[in-house]
Design an enzyme around this catalytic site. Structure first.
Site, PDB file in Angstrom:
ATOM      1  N   ASP A 320       0.816  -1.226   0.000  1.00 55.48           N
ATOM      2  CA  ASP A 320       0.000   0.000   0.000  1.00 55.48           C
ATOM      3  C   ASP A 320       0.848   1.273   0.000  1.00 55.48           C
ATOM      4  O   ASP A 320       0.313   2.379  -0.086  1.00 55.48           O
ATOM      5  CB  ASP A 320      -0.929   0.003   1.225  1.00 55.48           C
ATOM      6  CG  ASP A 320      -1.982  -1.100   1.125  1.00 55.48           C
ATOM      7  OD1 ASP A 320      -2.311  -1.513  -0.008  1.00 55.48           O
ATOM      8  OD2 ASP A 320      -2.459  -1.559   2.170  1.00 55.48           O
ATOM      9  N   ARG A 351      -3.450   1.515  -9.358  1.00 55.38           N
ATOM     10  CA  ARG A 351      -2.494   2.418  -8.704  1.00 55.38           C
ATOM     11  C   ARG A 351      -1.200   2.594  -9.482  1.00 55.38           C
ATOM     12  O   ARG A 351      -0.523   3.609  -9.314  1.00 55.38           O
ATOM     13  CB  ARG A 351      -2.143   1.890  -7.304  1.00 55.38           C
ATOM     14  CG  ARG A 351      -3.056   2.422  -6.266  1.00 55.38           C
ATOM     15  CD  ARG A 351      -2.633   2.095  -4.855  1.00 55.38           C
ATOM     16  NE  ARG A 351      -3.752   2.420  -3.986  1.00 55.38           N
ATOM     17  CZ  ARG A 351      -4.014   1.843  -2.837  1.00 55.38           C
ATOM     18  NH1 ARG A 351      -3.226   0.888  -2.379  1.00 55.38           N
ATOM     19  NH2 ARG A 351      -5.043   2.228  -2.123  1.00 55.38           N
TER      20      ARG A 351
HETATM   21  C1  S3P Z   1      -5.018  -6.119   3.326  1.00 49.48           C
HETATM   22  C2  S3P Z   1      -4.242  -6.761   2.399  1.00 49.48           C
HETATM   23  C3  S3P Z   1      -3.665  -6.084   1.218  1.00 49.48           C
HETATM   24  C4  S3P Z   1      -3.696  -4.574   1.337  1.00 49.48           C
HETATM   25  C5  S3P Z   1      -5.000  -4.069   1.881  1.00 49.48           C
HETATM   26  C6  S3P Z   1      -5.292  -4.680   3.242  1.00 49.48           C
HETATM   27  C7  S3P Z   1      -5.558  -6.903   4.462  1.00 49.48           C
HETATM   28  O1  S3P Z   1      -4.398  -6.485   0.073  1.00 49.48           O
HETATM   29  O2  S3P Z   1      -3.451  -3.979   0.075  1.00 49.48           O
HETATM   30  O3  S3P Z   1      -4.976  -2.655   2.008  1.00 49.48           O
HETATM   31  O4  S3P Z   1      -6.001  -6.304   5.467  1.00 49.48           O
HETATM   32  O5  S3P Z   1      -5.536  -8.140   4.379  1.00 49.48           O
HETATM   33  P1  S3P Z   1      -4.080  -7.891  -0.669  1.00 49.48           P
HETATM   34  O6  S3P Z   1      -4.108  -8.933   0.331  1.00 49.48           O
HETATM   35  O7  S3P Z   1      -5.164  -8.034  -1.691  1.00 49.48           O
HETATM   36  O8  S3P Z   1      -2.740  -7.695  -1.271  1.00 49.48           O
END
Ligand code: S3P
Length: 437
Positions: A320, A351
């Site tokens: 992120d 993004r």
């Molecule tokens: C998250 C996992 C990430 C991240 C998101 C929050 C989570 O996504 O980008 O902001 O809380 O499990 P991905 O697991 O799809 O990479």
């Protein structure tokens, strides 16, 4: 109402602040509290739109969710399998985490629930979660892959052993959560370590979880027909929110700030590791453990950064933070190459494209090569330009921070989405001395 904003040239950011609670841990505290028997008292919950959507969803299925004070919530759960069919659609707003983790919950219930979301969430791929949950028994009507969707859990869910085709903590978590309802053991194998809050917290709430380091990855297993008991949770500060304050202090001359109580779980701190390699003056002070997670106070001083090569293996631990890192790379001397960013294309916006389009607008030279983003920094950023945030909170915050040290202010078209993850962003930045207009 759409609200555009610019960061104005700022210097000498200073002070000690706390960022709001970690978003990932907040979602999980609410969900696991609602799946437990007894009471879960949460302090430091992130009160942002994304987490409130999760709280509302579990409330709509019968869990008791009480707001006691700032960040202080009490959830009285219904036990694994105790949810009632919601009488209204579950609206997950902008939150992929809320929607995907709750798909794992619905898989365990033999009723229908309609999932809806905003324009951005309705564009995001859901097949990555629906495929393995379908193998376990989940069904749905309507289109495949995107919200809106009406999901229906089977009478009896089946356990699976699943190898993640993409490094996604959300997919891993949805399967492990569904595994709580299935007989036997459900396992997920990941070849790249993704954030591990689900496995940590499931164990903390009393589920039987094991993590084995294996040849080429990690195997995470959960025992089904689980029983979980409510437990107190103190949510640490969100390192992904702290990233914006850190970046602001790095680029604004004369700055020296401390961010207290930030989560430093190794699966989340790739951004800080990268900044150290770029020559940033960042120190983790008072390292300690709270509610099973490592935390620290982060001290950051203004620094001249140098370009680096960021390996693809690091991507899950800073996924992120790339828009912010890309903006910082414009202030660095030399080229920064960020490798393996395919997953950035399916976030709240594309993004990768949105970041590069923004860099172009502010006259920072960059290119995309395959899945890599390459930024050529020359120690300063001209700025000016108009950023299209595309309903993406992190694009908005990254370019606002960049604007604080750019030669000309950068206009960010719409700051409303910041409320999805960091509603106090502008106020907190102003308390450090940052200026906006
Ligand atoms: C998250 C996992 C990430 C991240 C998101 C929050 C989570 O996504 O980008 O902001 O809380 O499990 P991905 O697991 O799809 O990479």
């Amino acid at each position: 109402m759409i609200k555009s904003l610019s960061g104005l040239n700022s210097k000498n950011l200073s002070g000690t602040v706390q960022v709001p609670g970690d978003k990932s841990i907040s979602h999980r505290a609410v969900i696991f509290g609602a799946l437990s028997t007894g009471e879960t008292e949460i302090h430091g919950l992130l009160e942002a739109d994304d987490v409130l959507a999760t709280a509302q969803a579990v409330g709509n299925m019968g869990a008791s969710v009480q707001h006691k004070g700032s960040g202080h919530w009490i959830i009285r759960g219904l036990g694994v399998g105790g949810f009632q069919a919601p009488s209204v659609p579950l609206d997950f707003g902008n939150s992929g985490t809320a929607a995907r983790l709750m798909m794992g919950v619905i898989a365990g219930h033999n009723f229908e629930a309609k999932f809806v979301g905003d324009e951005s969430l309705s564009r995001r791929p859901m097949a990555r979660v629906l495929d393995p949950l379908h193998e376990m028994g989940l069904n749905w009507h309507e289109q495949f892959d995107h919200l809106p969707l009406t999901l229906h859990g089977p009478e009896r869910l089946m356990p699976i052993e699943y190898k993640l085709p993409v490094p996604s903590a959300q997919v891993k978590s949805a399967i492990l959560i569904a595994g709580l309802f299935a007989p036997g053991v459900t396992s997920v194998f990941e070849t790249e370590a993704t954030r591990d809050h689900t496995e940590r917290m499931l164990g903390y709430f009393g589920a039987e979880v094991s993590v084995e380091e294996k040849e080429g990855g990690r195997l995470i297993s959960v025992k089904g027909d689980a029983e979980m008991n409510g437990a107190p949770v103190a949510v640490p500060g969100d390192p992904s929110s702290a990233a914006f304050l850190t970046a602001a202090a790095l680029v604004c001359p004369g700055s020296d700030i401390t961010i207290k109580g930030v989560l430093i779980n190794p699966t989340r701190i790739g951004f800080y590791k990268t900044l150290l390699e770029m020559g940033a003056d960042i120190v983790f002070e008072n390292e300690r453990t709270e509610s099973g997670e490592p935390i620290a106070d982060i001290r950051v001083k203004h620094s001249q950064l140098s370009g680096v090569d960021v390996p693809a293996e690091r991507a899950p631990s800073m996924i992120d933070e790339y828009p912010m890192l890309a903006c910082l790379s414009g202030f660095a001397k030399g080229t920064t190459r960020m490798r393996g960013l395919n997953e950035l294309r399916v976030k709240e916006s594309d993004r990768l494209a949105a970041t590069q389009a923004g860099l172009k607008m502010v006259s920072v030279s960059s290119e995309i090569e395959g899945d890599d983003l390459i930024v050529h920094g020359d120690g300063k950023v001209t700025g000016g330009g108009f950023i299209k945030t595309q309903l993406d909170h992190r694009i908005a915050m990254s370019f606002l921070v960049m604007s604080l040290a750019a030669e000309d202010p950068i206009v960010v078209d719409d700051t409303r989405m910041i409320a999805t993850s960091f509603p106090s962003f502008i106020g907190l930045m102003e308390s450090l001395g940052a200026r906006f207009k």
